[in-house]
Design a protein around this motif. Structure first.
Motif, PDB file in Angstrom:
ATOM      1  N   ILE A   1      11.141  -4.567  -1.171  1.00 52.21           N
ATOM      2  CA  ILE A   1      10.571  -3.243  -1.409  1.00 52.21           C
ATOM      3  C   ILE A   1       9.757  -2.815  -0.194  1.00 52.21           C
ATOM      4  O   ILE A   1       9.225  -3.655   0.539  1.00 52.21           O
ATOM      5  N   PHE A   2       9.680  -1.525   0.021  1.00 48.78           N
ATOM      6  CA  PHE A   2       9.062  -0.983   1.234  1.00 48.78           C
ATOM      7  C   PHE A   2       8.618   0.448   0.971  1.00 48.78           C
ATOM      8  O   PHE A   2       9.012   1.062  -0.041  1.00 48.78           O
ATOM      9  N   ASP A   3       7.806   0.999   1.852  1.00 47.53           N
ATOM     10  CA  ASP A   3       7.369   2.381   1.706  1.00 47.53           C
ATOM     11  C   ASP A   3       8.575   3.312   1.653  1.00 47.53           C
ATOM     12  O   ASP A   3       9.494   3.213   2.481  1.00 47.53           O
ATOM     13  N   ASN A   4       8.551   4.212   0.668  1.00 43.63           N
ATOM     14  CA  ASN A   4       9.621   5.195   0.453  1.00 43.63           C
ATOM     15  C   ASN A   4      10.924   4.579  -0.045  1.00 43.63           C
ATOM     16  O   ASN A   4      11.993   5.170   0.099  1.00 43.63           O
ATOM     17  N   VAL A   5      10.836   3.395  -0.668  1.00 38.41           N
ATOM     18  CA  VAL A   5      11.995   2.858  -1.366  1.00 38.41           C
ATOM     19  C   VAL A   5      12.298   3.771  -2.553  1.00 38.41           C
ATOM     20  O   VAL A   5      11.394   4.312  -3.194  1.00 38.41           O
ATOM     21  N   GLU A   6      13.573   3.978  -2.842  1.00 39.55           N
ATOM     22  CA  GLU A   6      13.986   4.768  -4.001  1.00 39.55           C
ATOM     23  C   GLU A   6      13.686   3.968  -5.265  1.00 39.55           C
ATOM     24  O   GLU A   6      14.109   2.825  -5.407  1.00 39.55           O
ATOM     25  N   VAL A   7      12.948   4.588  -6.201  1.00 40.32           N
ATOM     26  CA  VAL A   7      12.453   3.839  -7.353  1.00 40.32           C
ATOM     27  C   VAL A   7      13.585   3.202  -8.159  1.00 40.32           C
ATOM     28  O   VAL A   7      13.560   2.001  -8.448  1.00 40.32           O
TER      29      VAL A   7
ATOM     30  N   SER B   1       0.002  -3.393  -0.660  1.00 38.06           N
ATOM     31  CA  SER B   1       0.645  -2.415  -1.532  1.00 38.06           C
ATOM     32  C   SER B   1       1.500  -1.453  -0.717  1.00 38.06           C
ATOM     33  O   SER B   1       1.181  -1.133   0.432  1.00 38.06           O
ATOM     34  N   ILE B   2       2.591  -1.016  -1.319  1.00 25.89           N
ATOM     35  CA  ILE B   2       3.439  -0.002  -0.698  1.00 25.89           C
ATOM     36  C   ILE B   2       3.615   1.145  -1.696  1.00 25.89           C
ATOM     37  O   ILE B   2       3.297   1.019  -2.870  1.00 25.89           O
ATOM     38  N   TYR B   3       4.108   2.259  -1.199  1.00 28.53           N
ATOM     39  CA  TYR B   3       4.317   3.430  -2.052  1.00 28.53           C
ATOM     40  C   TYR B   3       5.788   3.823  -2.025  1.00 28.53           C
ATOM     41  O   TYR B   3       6.337   4.160  -0.983  1.00 28.53           O
ATOM     42  N   ALA B   4       6.386   3.726  -3.203  1.00 24.63           N
ATOM     43  CA  ALA B   4       7.782   4.122  -3.326  1.00 24.63           C
ATOM     44  C   ALA B   4       7.892   5.632  -3.217  1.00 24.63           C
ATOM     45  O   ALA B   4       6.897   6.362  -3.197  1.00 24.63           O
ATOM     46  N   ARG B   5       9.119   6.103  -3.161  1.00 24.62           N
ATOM     47  CA  ARG B   5       9.360   7.544  -3.125  1.00 24.62           C
ATOM     48  C   ARG B   5       8.700   8.204  -4.328  1.00 24.62           C
ATOM     49  O   ARG B   5       8.743   7.683  -5.429  1.00 24.62           O
ATOM     50  N   ALA B   6       8.065   9.345  -4.087  1.00 24.60           N
ATOM     51  CA  ALA B   6       7.333  10.106  -5.113  1.00 24.60           C
ATOM     52  C   ALA B   6       5.986   9.487  -5.438  1.00 24.60           C
ATOM     53  O   ALA B   6       5.288   9.949  -6.332  1.00 24.60           O
ATOM     54  N   GLY B   7       5.580   8.444  -4.693  1.00 19.84           N
ATOM     55  CA  GLY B   7       4.201   7.984  -4.765  1.00 19.84           C
ATOM     56  C   GLY B   7       3.900   6.818  -5.678  1.00 19.84           C
ATOM     57  O   GLY B   7       2.728   6.476  -5.862  1.00 19.84           O
TER      58      GLY B   7
ATOM     59  N   GLY C   1      16.548   4.209   0.023  1.00 19.17           N
ATOM     60  CA  GLY C   1      15.445   5.153   0.076  1.00 19.17           C
ATOM     61  C   GLY C   1      15.420   5.723   1.486  1.00 19.17           C
ATOM     62  O   GLY C   1      16.460   5.918   2.109  1.00 19.17           O
ATOM     63  N   VAL C   2      14.240   5.954   2.005  1.00 23.04           N
ATOM     64  CA  VAL C   2      14.099   6.375   3.398  1.00 23.04           C
ATOM     65  C   VAL C   2      13.933   5.105   4.235  1.00 23.04           C
ATOM     66  O   VAL C   2      12.877   4.477   4.226  1.00 23.04           O
TER      67      VAL C   2
END
Length: 206
Positions: A9-15, A55-61, A84-85
């Protein structure tokens, strides 16, 4: 012994790219547990891996906390790379090298959606057919022109490397992987438990 499933998992991963497969494999374990000889038996043990444990933030926060970092985690039997991105991750040599090296020890490495770009960057899709989200097929072909990128499939199974189309297709692929590893009946019962209409793949044409 349970199969270990590591999900990057990573920042802006698609949930749904990571949460859908997470639900499939954990639900499969619950369903399996109902009929297992020991109540402690599990079909799958699932964990998440981030570049670090921050912590990371997926797409849409959506805020997520990885269980492990890429420098310290159990060896997965099944490594899942969601999409995701992925622009930042494609330029991160540590992540690309980790995917490449970890995949050398897995039974299966699989991608969901644009996670295929990361497998391609790691050199794992050479001489194999693959797929990604329909919107990204042209970009995948342009960025990696030697790849055999398919269309109109939910997933493409090349043995130790499996890729899926976009987002919800990752659930279909994960059910397919449950079938491969634990049998069709468990996959069907998992889909039933999830009240999910499992879309079966069409035959892969050359």
């Amino acid at each position: 012994m349970a199969y270990s499933v590591g999900i990057f998992i990573f920042d802006n991963v698609e949930v749904l790219d990571f949460a859908g497969p997470y639900e499939v494999f954990t639900t499969a374990s619950r369903v399996f547990n109902k009929t297992a000889s020991s109540p402690e038996n599990l079909a799958f043990e699932v964990f998440t891996v981030g570049k670090t444990k921050q912590s990371i933030y997926a797409r849409a926060g959506l805020k997520l906390h990885p269980d492990y970092s890429i420098t310290s985690h159990p060896t997965p039997d099944l490594l899942l790379i969601p999409g995701g991105v992925v622009t930042k991750e494609l330029e991160d040599n540590d992540i690309v090298s980790w995917i490449r090296s970890t995949s050398s020890h897995t039974t299966i490495t699989a991608s969901i959606c644009t996670g295929a770009f990361l497998l391609a960057k790691a050199g794992l899709l050479e001489s194999k057919s693959s797929i990604t989200h329909w919107e990204d097929i042209d970009d995948l072909r342009a960025m990696f022109p030697t790849l055999h990128v398919k269309e109109n499939r939910r997933w493409v199974d090349e043995g130790n490397i499996v890729t899926s189309a976009g987002i919800s297709a990752g659930i279909d692929m994960s059910l397919h992987l449950v079938e491969r590893l634990m049998g069709r009946e468990l996959a069907l019962q998992t889909a039933k438990q999830m009240e999910f209409d499992w879309i079966q793949n069409v035959p892969l044409l050359s």
